[in-house]
Design an enzyme around this catalytic site. Structure first.
Site, PDB file in Angstrom:
ATOM      1  N   HIS A  22       9.078-142.513 -35.048  1.00 33.52           N
ATOM      2  CA  HIS A  22       8.552-143.596 -34.220  1.00 33.52           C
ATOM      3  C   HIS A  22       7.331-144.251 -34.854  1.00 33.52           C
ATOM      4  CE1 HIS A  22       7.597-145.923 -30.679  1.00 33.52           C
ATOM      5  NE2 HIS A  22       6.376-145.405 -30.662  1.00 33.52           N
ATOM      6  N   ASP A  50      -0.503-140.785 -26.815  1.00 31.66           N
ATOM      7  CA  ASP A  50       0.029-142.138 -26.716  1.00 31.66           C
ATOM      8  C   ASP A  50      -1.112-143.138 -26.800  1.00 31.66           C
ATOM      9  OD1 ASP A  50       1.381-144.575 -25.721  1.00 31.66           O
ATOM     10  OD2 ASP A  50       2.995-143.181 -25.213  1.00 31.66           O
TER      11      ASP A  50
END
Length: 398
Positions: free
Chosen positions: A302, A209
């Site tokens: 995403h 992330d």
């Protein structure tokens, strides 16, 4: 061997100490001289910018939203900011705040940073509506949102970060209780992140992330994160912040295999590399297809939806995991506290968020449940100043 014998109970013991103990002690002392306790490390408070933005992300963070009490005015806000400034100067350098009832807890700063933000309401209360940036307003309503008022909006923000949870908790308590006559706490959101040096953190879905991010100290960072004061002179050296609380449905995410997770995110699970090939930090190539002409990175993934359409849609992202107590009958209450920093929310952040809201494969497993927007004022140049002074004392020059 008894303590008495070790300290001098006979020639044999002395000989052992002389032959081996002295060498061990000298080596240990030399080693300790070169060791540095990470908990003693500090981050400079004073400067052109507030710390906690370009600073390397620490292991723990708390975001605290406050609401001004009815009847507070401009002078009250200035007084509050002066108190926060004095407390932050002391705490970030490993010194207790004035009237600190637990001064021992201040002695381990652990790279503590305190960052202050202003919500839209502060400008109205202070009679400074003309100085409110155009982008400082609640985000548009998105179809994917299920916002909880308990994590949405606030008049003032404190972002408190450090490498030790105790340091963060102590700072939150000190900074909150010293101004309790002027504000009340609307919410506290705590997060954490862990990664080896040079590696990217992973969220609680197991995905890397924050792989592609703007690097502090570069021309891009200066241009895309820090405000230049062109629209609002007082904001030069400041920035804007969006804080989103994103809940994760880990129970249904657990049903996906690695291939399903990779296709959803657009990156391999084990290395974080884009499905177009290469390593984690290689730029994803959305044009690469397989033998059947199907894109290796699905357009619905995403990273495809979050990727900037042009250079002006880039911004700094800082994520912290949260793992709170679940509701009765639930297995988990986990997610991501997603903080972003940009010069202009409308131009940089909103286009990307709109694409994600319209369609993102990850939306099936994530839900935004909290949202807040803040103006982050510049730093305090040196002793004698206070946070936000550029707004409250120089606004008439704008």
């Amino acid at each position: 061997m008894s303590r008495r014998r070790l300290l001098g109970g006979g020639a044999a013991a002395a000989g052992v100490a002389g032959a081996a103990g002295i060498g061990w002690g000298a080596a240990t002392l030399a080693h300790r001289e070169h060791d540095r306790d990470p908990a003693a490390e500090t981050v400079e408070f004073y400067g052109q910018h507030q710390a906690g933005i370009a600073t390397d992300p620490p292991g723990h963070a708390a975001f605290v939203g406050f609401d001004l009490h009815p009847g507070t005015d401009r002078d009250d806000i200035i007084g509050l900011l002066k108190i926060w400034t004095d407390d932050a100067v002391r705490l970030t350098q490993g010194r207790p705040a004035l009237a600190d009832t637990e001064p021992e807890l201040a002695l381990r700063p652990a790279r503590l940073t305190v960052t202050v933000g202003f919500g839209p309401e502060v400008f109205a209360v202070a009679g400074l509506d003309a100085q409110r940036p155009a982008w400082l307003k609640p985000l548009p309503a998105y179809s994917i949102d299920r916002l909880d008022p308990a994590y949405t909006g606030a008049h003032l923000l404190l972002q408190i970060c450090a490498d030790e949870a105790t340091t963060v908790s102590h700072a939150v308590r000190v900074l909150s209780k010293h101004v309790k006559s002027l504000v009340g706490v609307r919410w506290v959101q705590r997060g954490f992140r862990n990664a080896a040096k040079g590696q990217t953190m992973r969220n609680l879905m197991g995905s890397v992330d924050g792989t592609v991010n703007i690097v502090p100290g570069t021309p891009d960072f200066e241009r895309l994160v820090w405000d230049d004061g062109a629209a609002q002179r007082w904001l030069a050296g400041g920035t804007s912040m969006v804080l989103r609380r994103i809940a994760m449905n880990l129970e249904t995410w657990d049903e996906l295999d690695k291939d399903g997770r990779a296709i959803t995110v657009g990156r391999t699970v084990n290395t974080g590399a884009p499905l177009s090939g290469g390593g984690e930090f290689d730029e994803p190539d959305f044009t690469v297809t397989d033998q059947y002409g199907i894109p290796l990175i699905p357009p619905s993934s995403h990273i495809a939806r979050a990727h900037h359409a042009h250079d002006g849609e880039r911004f700094l992202r800082r994520g912290f995991n949260y793992d709170d107590a679940p509701a009765p009958g639930q297995l988990s209450n986990s997610g991501l506290l997603f903080a972003t920093f940009h010069r202009d929310i409308d131009a940089q952040y909103l286009p990307v968020q709109q694409r994600l809201a319209e369609f993102d494969a990850l939306n099936q497993w994530t839900t935004p449940v909290g949202s807040a927007v803040f103006a982050i004022p510049p730093g305090v140049p040196g002793p004698g100043g206070y946070l936000g002074q550029q707004l409250f004392e120089k606004s008439t020059d704008n």
